[in-house]
Design a protein around this motif. Sequence first.
Motif, PDB file in Angstrom:
ATOM      1  N   ASP A  34      30.362  91.043  36.883  1.00  0.00           N
ATOM      2  CA  ASP A  34      29.276  91.183  37.840  1.00  0.00           C
ATOM      3  C   ASP A  34      27.993  90.656  37.212  1.00  0.00           C
ATOM      4  N   GLY A  35      26.899  90.715  37.959  1.00  0.00           N
ATOM      5  CA  GLY A  35      25.607  90.312  37.428  1.00  0.00           C
ATOM      6  C   GLY A  35      25.186  88.925  37.855  1.00  0.00           C
ATOM      7  N   GLY A  36      24.532  88.211  36.946  1.00  0.00           N
ATOM      8  CA  GLY A  36      23.992  86.898  37.286  1.00  0.00           C
ATOM      9  C   GLY A  36      24.223  85.847  36.232  1.00  0.00           C
ATOM     10  N   SER A  37      25.200  86.074  35.344  1.00  0.00           N
ATOM     11  CA  SER A  37      25.448  85.100  34.280  1.00  0.00           C
ATOM     12  C   SER A  37      26.109  83.834  34.824  1.00  0.00           C
ATOM     13  N   ARG A  38      25.958  82.768  34.063  1.00  0.00           N
ATOM     14  CA  ARG A  38      26.613  81.503  34.435  1.00  0.00           C
ATOM     15  C   ARG A  38      28.122  81.685  34.521  1.00  0.00           C
ATOM     16  N   LYS A  39      28.705  82.391  33.566  1.00  0.00           N
ATOM     17  CA  LYS A  39      30.155  82.583  33.551  1.00  0.00           C
ATOM     18  C   LYS A  39      30.618  83.306  34.820  1.00  0.00           C
ATOM     19  N   TYR A  40      29.948  84.402  35.154  1.00  0.00           N
ATOM     20  CA  TYR A  40      30.376  85.176  36.323  1.00  0.00           C
ATOM     21  C   TYR A  40      30.222  84.378  37.614  1.00  0.00           C
ATOM     22  N   LEU A  41      29.064  83.778  37.822  1.00  0.00           N
ATOM     23  CA  LEU A  41      28.828  83.081  39.087  1.00  0.00           C
ATOM     24  C   LEU A  41      29.786  81.901  39.260  1.00  0.00           C
ATOM     25  N   ARG A  76      36.635  72.633  60.274  1.00  0.00           N
ATOM     26  CA  ARG A  76      35.853  73.017  59.098  1.00  0.00           C
ATOM     27  C   ARG A  76      34.452  72.414  59.121  1.00  0.00           C
ATOM     28  N   ASP A  77      34.297  71.178  59.602  1.00  0.00           N
ATOM     29  CA  ASP A  77      32.980  70.564  59.598  1.00  0.00           C
ATOM     30  C   ASP A  77      32.053  71.173  60.647  1.00  0.00           C
ATOM     31  N   GLU A  78      32.602  71.924  61.591  1.00  0.00           N
ATOM     32  CA  GLU A  78      31.776  72.645  62.563  1.00  0.00           C
ATOM     33  C   GLU A  78      31.389  74.033  62.069  1.00  0.00           C
ATOM     34  N   LEU A  79      32.056  74.511  61.027  1.00  0.00           N
ATOM     35  CA  LEU A  79      31.807  75.852  60.504  1.00  0.00           C
ATOM     36  C   LEU A  79      30.745  75.818  59.412  1.00  0.00           C
ATOM     37  N   PHE A  80      29.978  76.902  59.342  1.00  0.00           N
ATOM     38  CA  PHE A  80      28.998  77.078  58.280  1.00  0.00           C
ATOM     39  C   PHE A  80      29.388  78.353  57.541  1.00  0.00           C
ATOM     40  N   LEU A  81      29.992  78.197  56.361  1.00  0.00           N
ATOM     41  CA  LEU A  81      30.571  79.325  55.628  1.00  0.00           C
ATOM     42  C   LEU A  81      29.707  79.678  54.424  1.00  0.00           C
ATOM     43  N   SER A  82      29.503  80.966  54.226  1.00  0.00           N
ATOM     44  CA  SER A  82      28.762  81.426  53.052  1.00  0.00           C
ATOM     45  C   SER A  82      29.531  82.525  52.349  1.00  0.00           C
ATOM     46  N   THR A  83      29.379  82.566  51.032  1.00  0.00           N
ATOM     47  CA  THR A  83      29.904  83.689  50.262  1.00  0.00           C
ATOM     48  C   THR A  83      28.903  84.002  49.154  1.00  0.00           C
ATOM     49  N   LYS A  84      29.162  85.104  48.436  1.00  0.00           N
ATOM     50  CA  LYS A  84      28.188  85.620  47.472  1.00  0.00           C
ATOM     51  C   LYS A  84      28.907  86.144  46.235  1.00  0.00           C
ATOM     52  N   ALA A  85      28.122  86.278  45.169  1.00  0.00           N
ATOM     53  CA  ALA A  85      28.576  86.974  43.967  1.00  0.00           C
ATOM     54  C   ALA A  85      27.367  87.613  43.325  1.00  0.00           C
ATOM     55  N   GLY A  86      27.570  88.787  42.752  1.00  0.00           N
ATOM     56  CA  GLY A  86      26.464  89.481  42.106  1.00  0.00           C
ATOM     57  C   GLY A  86      26.777  90.931  41.815  1.00  0.00           C
ATOM     58  N   TYR A  87      27.616  91.526  42.659  1.00  0.00           N
ATOM     59  CA  TYR A  87      28.061  92.897  42.419  1.00  0.00           C
ATOM     60  C   TYR A  87      29.423  92.875  41.723  1.00  0.00           C
ATOM     61  N   ASP A  88      29.941  94.059  41.414  1.00  0.00           N
ATOM     62  CA  ASP A  88      31.173  94.130  40.622  1.00  0.00           C
ATOM     63  C   ASP A  88      32.337  93.487  41.358  1.00  0.00           C
ATOM     64  N   MET A  89      33.124  92.721  40.591  1.00  0.00           N
ATOM     65  CA  MET A  89      34.269  92.027  41.165  1.00  0.00           C
ATOM     66  C   MET A  89      35.531  92.245  40.332  1.00  0.00           C
ATOM     67  N   TRP A  90      35.426  92.206  39.011  1.00  0.00           N
ATOM     68  CA  TRP A  90      36.571  92.498  38.145  1.00  0.00           C
ATOM     69  C   TRP A  90      36.070  93.256  36.920  1.00  0.00           C
ATOM     70  N   PRO A  91      36.962  93.928  36.182  1.00  0.00           N
ATOM     71  CA  PRO A  91      36.527  94.768  35.050  1.00  0.00           C
ATOM     72  C   PRO A  91      35.932  93.949  33.910  1.00  0.00           C
ATOM     73  N   GLY A  92      35.163  94.644  33.093  1.00  0.00           N
ATOM     74  CA  GLY A  92      34.627  94.007  31.904  1.00  0.00           C
ATOM     75  C   GLY A  92      33.216  93.490  32.097  1.00  0.00           C
ATOM     76  N   PRO A  93      32.625  92.966  31.023  1.00  0.00           N
ATOM     77  CA  PRO A  93      31.209  92.570  31.062  1.00  0.00           C
ATOM     78  C   PRO A  93      30.939  91.289  31.834  1.00  0.00           C
ATOM     79  N   TYR A  94      31.982  90.542  32.226  1.00  0.00           N
ATOM     80  CA  TYR A  94      31.763  89.265  32.908  1.00  0.00           C
ATOM     81  C   TYR A  94      32.104  89.336  34.392  1.00  0.00           C
TER      82      TYR A  94
END
Length: 346
Positions: free
Chosen positions: A120-127, A100-118
């Motif tokens: 997707d987007g850029g809110s603190r709750k969603y991210l 794991r310490d040799e790996l450089f892992l990235s992930t993202k959030a911003g597009y739709d992931m689950w239903p409802g107003p929370y």
Amino acid sequence: MPIDTQDPRLTPRFTAAPSRYDDVPYLRAGASGVLLPRVSLGLWQNFGRTRSFEAQREIILHAFDRGVAHIDLANNYGPPYGAAETTLGTVLSTDLGVYRDELFLSTKAGYDMWPGPYGDGGSRKYLTRSLEQSLRRMSTDYVDVFYHHRLDPETPLEETTQALVDIVRAGKALYVGISNYPPAQTRRMHELLGASGVRLLLHQPSYSLFDREPEPELFPLLGDLRVGAAVFSPLAQGLLTAKYLDGSVPADSRAADSHFLDGSALTDDYLARIRGIAGIARDAGISIPQLAVAWVLRDPVVTTALVGASRRGQVDDAVAASTIRLDDGLVAALEPFAARPGEALV
């Protein structure tokens, strides 16, 4: 109940190749202390439940054996959403956890992931909630980079920035990145993060011979800000390969099974361009994908190119491309077949 023969627990523990850092050069991301391989593995459409776990595991481990230590994901990569992160989490649990310490892992959030107003987007709750879920799927307690996947015009940039800052301060991500942000908002995000003592490490735009939108404004800005670029779709979602040279759509191609690309892209203009590029690649003694990846890496702002793979040979193509240096004459010869600077053909 007996264990299924495909259960990953029956797979022998992986031992990485001692020569794994011999093949791929590394480049510093902007002004940071982070070195990244010139090509990285993106787990997008080929790492969901539509493909066997063993085939996905083989690609991930082969990439690591070749020195591709950066693996890029997003919360909704699959299909279905979350499946790519779950695949990586299983591989970490069974094979790569000790590295794991040799790996450089990235992930993202911003597009739709689950239903409802929370979901997707850029809110603190969603991210915040999205990253917590991603970490569980990935079987790790932190990622090296957490990206905001897209600008959310409905959320104040200050709220998005503060969420990213707090995620770093909580130790759930070591660095921050953004993806698909226009230049003006990129500059503002850099300012807001910097005011809180957090570096904007990477920007992730689409970039290829067929998509040169970042060249006139974004790349010069990243150079001025000393932020690295991790470009995605360097093969223009498969259009910069030999698959479509005859104008047909092979059954195993991306255009045959992806809602991001279909046969309508195989226009006369495309065929003229790809055949011209194929001739240049042939004269240079390299494949079209190798030429395409080497071309995006020629720009000094580009730290790494994110390449997808459905088989080991595609990883090897990308590794080979990472050491190819294109001379000025070859780059000039490609211009008639490429998009114009600032233009996207796909």
